[in-house]
Motif scaffolding. Structure first.
Motif, short mmCIF file in Angstrom:
data_model
loop_
_atom_site.label_atom_id
_atom_site.label_comp_id
_atom_site.label_asym_id
_atom_site.label_seq_id
_atom_site.Cartn_x
_atom_site.Cartn_y
_atom_site.Cartn_z
N TRP A 26 -9.54 -7.22 -7.23
CA TRP A 26 -8.84 -8.13 -6.20
C TRP A 26 -8.43 -9.47 -6.69
O TRP A 26 -9.11 -9.94 -7.52
CB TRP A 26 -9.51 -8.30 -5.00
N THR A 64 -4.58 -9.70 -3.06
CA THR A 64 -3.66 -8.69 -3.44
C THR A 64 -4.59 -7.80 -4.48
O THR A 64 -5.81 -8.18 -5.11
CB THR A 64 -2.84 -9.23 -4.38
N HIS A 65 -4.15 -6.50 -4.55
CA HIS A 65 -4.84 -5.33 -5.25
C HIS A 65 -4.11 -4.39 -5.79
O HIS A 65 -3.10 -3.93 -4.68
CB HIS A 65 -6.02 -4.96 -4.41
N THR A 66 -3.99 -4.07 -6.89
CA THR A 66 -3.22 -2.80 -7.51
C THR A 66 -4.33 -1.97 -8.00
O THR A 66 -5.02 -1.98 -8.64
CB THR A 66 -2.21 -3.35 -8.72
N PHE A 67 -4.04 -0.60 -7.38
CA PHE A 67 -4.61 0.53 -7.58
C PHE A 67 -3.71 1.73 -8.18
O PHE A 67 -2.65 1.84 -7.65
CB PHE A 67 -5.54 0.73 -6.35
N GLU A 68 -4.31 2.66 -8.78
CA GLU A 68 -3.74 3.85 -9.20
C GLU A 68 -3.88 5.01 -8.22
O GLU A 68 -5.06 5.09 -7.66
CB GLU A 68 -4.18 4.29 -10.59
N ASN A 86 2.58 -1.66 -0.71
CA ASN A 86 3.89 -1.52 -1.35
C ASN A 86 5.06 -2.35 -0.74
O ASN A 86 5.90 -1.81 -0.40
CB ASN A 86 4.20 -0.12 -1.59
N ASP A 96 1.10 3.29 -9.89
CA ASP A 96 0.15 1.99 -9.22
C ASP A 96 0.73 1.63 -7.67
O ASP A 96 1.99 2.15 -7.53
CB ASP A 96 0.69 0.74 -10.07
N ASN A 97 -0.17 1.13 -6.84
CA ASN A 97 0.45 0.83 -5.59
C ASN A 97 -0.13 -0.63 -5.47
O ASN A 97 -1.37 -1.01 -5.67
CB ASN A 97 -0.43 1.65 -4.54
N ASP A 98 0.53 -1.40 -4.64
CA ASP A 98 0.09 -2.71 -4.33
C ASP A 98 -0.43 -2.83 -2.87
O ASP A 98 0.36 -2.57 -2.08
CB ASP A 98 1.20 -3.62 -4.60
N ARG A 135 -1.52 -5.75 -0.07
CA ARG A 135 -1.79 -7.05 -0.13
C ARG A 135 -2.35 -7.36 1.67
O ARG A 135 -1.98 -6.85 2.54
CB ARG A 135 -0.55 -7.91 -0.15
#
Length: 804
Positions: free
Chosen positions: A9, A68-72, A98, A124-126, A128
């Motif tokens: 994060w 914010t966090h980006t995960f696969e 997203n 990737d997915n965002d 927030r």
């Protein structure tokens, strides 16, 4: 299947130009955590516990923050449901996946689940989460619904958030925000266990657990719920979204509070399966079998408040518990274990989780279960009038139901309490004219919460408030009925006035002192420190706190010569006040059936009522608490000796009472053979006449298995104490320093403060009073051995007594 999203994060203010710090871009965020701890880790803010730094950080709670966090995402892998599960968000938050809104929250004290299966995309997915200022939210509802009185001026009663975040008379104002509990994706199919609620009872030796399950479904069809415990199993089939299964355990070993028996627990496993026998979900806990009730049947002096476990009345030796850190995510299981061990070592058998903090963690309750510490949990309402309109009515009901279900498996939880001091406040604190016809929380305490407890967890009692006298037609703080808070002593009177009170059960009383020297030295840089120096005053949050401390000193001592004297004597006064109060209340049992001292712990370095300071160091009060809560207690006054036995065996004692000069010339004495029944008391009129000169003699009592008891006929400032003289030697062996002190004159409240030399050093005892020729030995542990040849260990200000 749970996919954790705790790592990776980033944190940033929504508008960088509105924050007075060098946050030039996103910084790493630790989850679980909060904005303050992340800014601290990044070196962007000063330590809020140091000096007056707290006052520089108010902007954090007034700022909007983005996590914010980006995960696969690689797909659901055969699962047809995917939920984002947020175990705890603090507090007012909007969530986007997203760029698409998926939900909002406004309650720190409950979890949230959002269906995100249609919003996920391959790769990737965002994610927030935007946290809005808690104070701004609360002020808006305060304007919309009309102001309600509270004790501290901040609008904490208009938001479902840890109230003490907004400051208390022992805590700083540090309004937090963040992902304070784990977060992740829950992948499931067909059905899952939404909640599991095991209700454990025991009757005629047979334990019974009724497992109530709420089921979330993605498909219709029969499901099987199975419960397994102690090698026994029961199952049921359901086509609905609820199921109940009962398992009996013959000859179940009962769970007992510490001091009354063992704490056996049983592994309970609950599984949900489909028609093919495939396991869809599993839930596991340790449970204990015991029954509990509150005996409040009227008697000749009013109505008692007696805790009864397994048909055994329990004399409560309790302490109040507050969050152990301003930032809860810094509280580890080991830290809780350390603190609960300190409670146990002080002979405590109950912790009251106070209503301005949080519903305590699984680790806290698991440790309490393991060690036999009873717990009473307040619902989270404290020192304020609370609105009962929407959205709060729905939030309170949802929060309470979730927490009752979550904690229902823990045998240590003895009773639920509706609030802290709100019913009393409504009656006595001038609220009624200000409120008019506006709601203030009565509906929660007398209808909503008891109904939830009765429906979801009828295995343990509910009590509407602390204090509470059992019925609306009595004053809520009537000492003849139910539970009582005693605060006139600290606020207005000398602590000797605890003897004027004859309550049925004391749920709060306390007396202040500063933290230990090492904790104080790490928290303030005042040069020189003084009772009225800036840092000291900032780390005193009670109204007129320093004046009340001084009033207590003036009543008993000659004026302190310097700050070292002031620090030592305030510690002594706190210890004596608590010892006197507990001892008095224990010796009037069965009138009084329990005490819960305010308080065990602190959340930061502060002058407060705690026995253990904000750095986890034991104050002299802790040693006084240990003695006053001892299984075998001996107390004396100018006419009577009382022996209190909290063991399961009779106490056969030879009681010796004497009146002696300060140089131990015995002027009068008596001896008595006494038998004290298990969990009982004995009272002896000792017949010792008072001295001609009360300033030169003392009364004492001794009995096998108990600490010596003292009675002083005059205050310290009037006593004809000799100038203290003693021989002191220190020796080091196997990493432990032993300090031996032999008195050459009378020494009162002899105490060693090795933390003045090494912040890790801690003695095993304190507050020893010696006649000439007697010896006290202190065992001191430290991270590194103390220098046994250093004279500092055996002289002032490290080694102290009242008459030095």
């Amino acid at each position: 299947m749970r996919k954790s999203l705790d790592s990776g994060w980033a944190l940033a203010p929504a508008t960088a130009d509105e924050v007075p710090t060098a946050v030039t871009g996103p910084i790493p965020a630790t989850v679980p955590g909060c904005v303050h701890t992340d800014l601290l880790a990044a070196g962007l803010i000063p330590d809020p516990f140091l000096d007056r730094n707290e006052t520089l950080l108010g902007w954090i709670g007034d700022t909007t923050w983005h996590y914010t966090h980006t995960f696969e995402w690689r797909g659901a892998g055969g699962h047809d449901r995917v939920d984002l599960v947020c175990d705890g968000l603090d507090t007012v938050a909007d969530l986007e996946l997203n760029g698409v809104p998926i939900g909002s929250t406004a309650n720190m004290h409950r979890s949230y689940r959002f269906d995100v299966r249609d919003g996920l995309r391959p790769g990737d997915n965002d994610l927030r989460i935007t946290f809005h200022p808690a104070r701004e939210y609360a002020r808006r509802w305060e304007r919309d619904l009309g102001a309600r009185p509270n004790a501290y001026g901040e609008p904490f009663n208009f938001i479902r958030k840890m109230a003490c975040n907004f400051g208390w008379d022992w805590g700083p104002t540090l309004v937090t925000a963040g992902i304070w509990q784990p977060i992740g994706l829950d992948l499931w199919h067909t059905a899952r266990l939404r909640t599991v609620r095991p209700l454990a009872t025991v009757h005629n030796g047979t334990g019974r657990v009724e497992v109530h399950a709420d089921i979330a479904r993605a498909a219709d069809g029969p499901l099987t719920l199975t419960a397994t415990i102690a090698g026994r199993q029961s199952r049921t089939t359901t086509k609905t979204d609820t199921a109940t299964v009962t398992v009996d355990v013959p000859d179940a070993a009962r769970w007992w509070p510490r001091g009354y028996g063992a704490q056996p627990r049983y592994d309970l496993e609950v599984t949900l399966t489909d028609t093919s026998g495939t396991t869809l979900d599993t839930w596991r806990r340790k449970i204990g079998f015991r029954d509990v009730r509150l005996d409040t049947a009227p008697d000749e002096t009013g109505s008692p408040f007696t805790v009864v476990v397994n048909d055994q009345p329990i004399l409560v030796r309790g302490v109040n518990w507050i969050p152990d850190d301003v930032f809860p995510t810094r509280i580890t299981r080991q830290r809780l274990a350390d603190r609960l061990t300190q409670a146990i070592d002080a002979n405590v058998n109950l912790l009251r989780v106070w209503g301005g903090g949080r519903y305590e963690s699984e680790d806290f309750y698991d440790l309490a279960d393991e060690h036999g510490l009873m717990v009473t949990q307040d619902f989270l309402f404290a020192c304020a009038a609370y609105p009962e309109e929407e959205p709060f009515a729905t939030e309170v009901a949802a929060e309470a139901a979730e927490q009752v279900v979550r904690l229902s498996s823990h045998p240590s939880l003895i009773w639920w309490c509706g609030n802290n001091e709100n019913i009393w406040g409504h009656e006595d604190w001038g609220w009624k004219p200000e409120l008019g016809d506006r709601s203030w929380g009565a509906g929660y305490y007398h209808r909503v919460l008891p109904d939830i407890v009765d429906n979801l967890d009828p295995t343990r009692p509910y009590w509407p408030g602390s204090p509470w006298s059992g019925t609306d037609d009595r004053h809520p703080n009537d000492p003849a009925h139910g539970t009582t808070h005693i605060w006139d002593v600290w606020n207005q009177l000398d602590y000797t006035h605890y003897r004027d009170h004859h309550p049925r059960f004391v749920a709060e009383f306390g007396y202040q002192a500063p933290p230990t020297w090492a904790t104080l030295a790490a928290a303030i840089t005042d040069d020189p420190p003084a009772p009225d120096s800036p840092g000291m005053l900032h780390h005193q949050k009670a109204v007129d706190g320093q004046r009340k401390l001084q009033r207590g000193l003036d009543a008993h001592f000659t004026p302190p010569r310097d700050f070292a004297d002031w620090h030592y004597l305030t510690q002594v006064n706190q210890a004596r006040a608590i010892a006197l109060g507990i001892t008095h209340f224990r010796t009037i049992e069965p009138t009084c059936t329990g005490t819960i001292v305010w308080q065990l712990n602190d959340c930061w370095p502060v002058t407060s009522w705690a026995a253990v300071d904000g750095a986890g160091r034991r104050k002299p009060m802790w040693h006084a608490l240990r003695r006053a809560y001892a299984d075998r207690l001996l107390a004396i006054d100018d006419t009577t000796a009382v022996l209190r036995n909290e063991t399961a065996h009779p106490w056969h004692a030879t009681l010796t009472v004497g009146r002696s000069t300060l140089d131990n010339d015995v002027k009068a004495g008596t001896t008595h053979d006494v038998t004290v029944p298990p969990h009982g008391r004995a009272q002896v009129r000792h017949g010792i006449a008072p001295p001609g000169d009360p300033t030169t003699e003392v009364l004492w009592a001794e009995a096998d298995g108990a600490d010596r008891a003292w009675w002083f006929y005059a205050e310290d400032k009037d006593m004809a104490y000799p100038r203290a003289a003693f021989d002191a030697t220190a020796a080091h062996r196997n990493g432990v320093t032993t300090l031996t002190v032999t008195a050459r004159t009378f020494l009162r409240d002899l105490t060693v403060f090795p933390d003045r030399l090494d912040g890790t050093a801690e003695p095993d005892d304190a507050l020893r009073t010696l006649f000439p020729g007697e010896t006290a030995t202190f065992t001191i542990t430290a991270a590194t051995p103390l220098d046994e040849d250093d004279g500092a260990l055996t002289t002032r200000p490290v080694l102290r007594c009242v008459n030095d």
